[in-house]
Enzyme design. Structure first.
Site, mmCIF file in Angstrom:
data_model
loop_
_atom_site.group_PDB
_atom_site.id
_atom_site.type_symbol
_atom_site.label_atom_id
_atom_site.label_comp_id
_atom_site.label_asym_id
_atom_site.label_seq_id
_atom_site.Cartn_x
_atom_site.Cartn_y
_atom_site.Cartn_z
ATOM 1 N N CYS A 1 -0.540 4.062 2.208
ATOM 2 C CA CYS A 1 -0.365 3.822 3.640
ATOM 3 C C CYS A 1 1.072 4.076 4.094
ATOM 4 O O CYS A 1 1.310 4.656 5.163
ATOM 5 C CB CYS A 1 -0.732 2.379 3.988
ATOM 6 S SG CYS A 1 -2.340 1.825 3.397
ATOM 7 N N ASP A 2 2.042 3.610 3.302
ATOM 8 C CA ASP A 2 3.415 3.522 3.799
ATOM 9 C C ASP A 2 4.432 4.402 3.071
ATOM 10 O O ASP A 2 5.587 4.465 3.479
ATOM 11 C CB ASP A 2 3.887 2.062 3.715
ATOM 12 C CG ASP A 2 3.036 1.137 4.574
ATOM 13 O OD1 ASP A 2 2.537 1.596 5.623
ATOM 14 O OD2 ASP A 2 2.860 -0.041 4.205
ATOM 15 N N CYS B 1 0.831 -1.205 0.000
ATOM 16 C CA CYS B 1 0.000 0.000 0.000
ATOM 17 C C CYS B 1 0.866 1.255 0.000
ATOM 18 O O CYS B 1 1.399 1.645 1.047
ATOM 19 C CB CYS B 1 -0.945 -0.004 1.208
ATOM 20 S SG CYS B 1 -2.038 1.434 1.280
#
Length: 319
Positions: A147-148, A144
């Site tokens: 997300c990261d 992701c």
């Protein structure tokens, strides 16, 4: 009666069963429990869903200092249980949605019937299946970018994939990384021409095409690179990287439905636009199992809320 034995002595009945956890399923459970509907949650093989593999969550509202994915899911579970939701370990092998109450058949034996069912089984990220990959999830390997990506400021990143998702994630990651290298096992990309052109026009994106990933290299502090083989020459090399993002697609966890709920060509559950209702009255869907686009904890939680409210209305209308 909210729950109890049916005529068949070994079959438990519940008004509502939520299949799967994660932000969607647990949010649905919180809302239904607060409505005194005492939902049963069947948590499956990965309690808490994919978010439990994320070391740090910094984009979920209400946590200015961030929170680990596992801790966030544990808090949501405790909140649901506080209001009366029940959690049961198990895996639903198949379902019978032809008549109500619906019947859920558990792997290893056992049956549960329900007046309404919420599907929150998520979608599993496809992996390459090479050594070092699984061991380094959360240590530099991610599925992701949204997300990261933030954690890789001014670092080197590799994106594995050749479709539109890979192009999009590579573009996104250039906001943070010093370099993004796109690795694809074929010479030709599967991505649409416009997505390819955008990626090729980004000076921060480097290319390793016709390169087969062989192994994720890592040290004590996490990922250090990716070993690849040049398919044309057979030569192997290690591409240095601090992070490796897998962008080869997701697989919605809908096989157990046996085609009884309408899905799209990729297997994602289709819902009536603006709702969580499926083509089967009394069956609702939320989270990544019906969302091939956003796949975020906060959007999943929002869809779980919608599923709970839709489910509550469905049950109320049939009292």
């Amino acid at each position: 009666m909210i729950s109890g034995r049916t005529r068949e002595e070994n079959t438990l009945h519940h008004q509502t069963v939520i299949i799967g956890t994660g932000p969607a399923g647990l949010t649905a459970a919180i809302y239904l429990a607060r409505a005194n509907l005492s939902p049963l949650i069947i948590e499956g093989s990965q309690p808490g869903g994919q978010l439990t593999t994320t070391t740090e969550v910094e984009n979920f509202p209400g946590f200015p200092e961030g929170i680990t994915g596992a801790e966030l899911m544990e808090n949501m579970r405790k909140q649901a249980e506080r209001f009366g939701a029940r959690v049961q370990s198990g895996y639903v092998a198949r379902v019978d949605l032809a008549k109500r109450p619906f019947t859920l058949y558990l792997e290893g034996g056992g049956e549960i019937t329900a007046d309404a069912v919420i599907l929150s089984t998520g979608a599993s990220a496809k992996t390459v299946g090479i050594p070092g990959e699984a061991e380094n999830f959360g240590r530099g390997v991610s599925t992701c970018a949204t997300c990261d990506g933030f954690f890789f400021r001014n670092k080197k990143i590799i994106v594995i994939g050749g479709g539109d998702t890979a192009m999009e994630e590579a573009q996104f990651l250039t906001r943070f990384a010093s370099e993004v290298r796109l690795v694809h096992r074929r010479e030709e990309l599967r991505a649409s021409r416009i997505m390819q052109d955008r990626a090729r026009g980004n000076a921060k994106i480097a290319w390793s095409l016709n390169a087969a990933p062989l192994e994720v290299m890592a040290g004590d502090k996490g990922v250090t690179g990716l070993k690849v083989r040049n398919n044309a020459t057979g030569e192997e090399e290690v591409l240095e990287a601090d992070g490796i993002f897998l962008a080869i697609g997701h697989r919605p966890n809908t096989g157990f439905l046996g085609g009884q709920v309408q899905t799209d060509e990729l297997g994602y559950v289709e819902v009536v636009p603006g709702t969580s209702r499926t083509n089967v009255p009394g069956v609702f869907a939320c989270g990544d199992v019906m969302d091939p686009i956003y796949r975020q904890a906060i959007t999943s939680a929002g869809s779980g809320c919608k599923a709970a409210l839709d489910c509550e209305s469905f049950l109320f209308e049939r009292q």
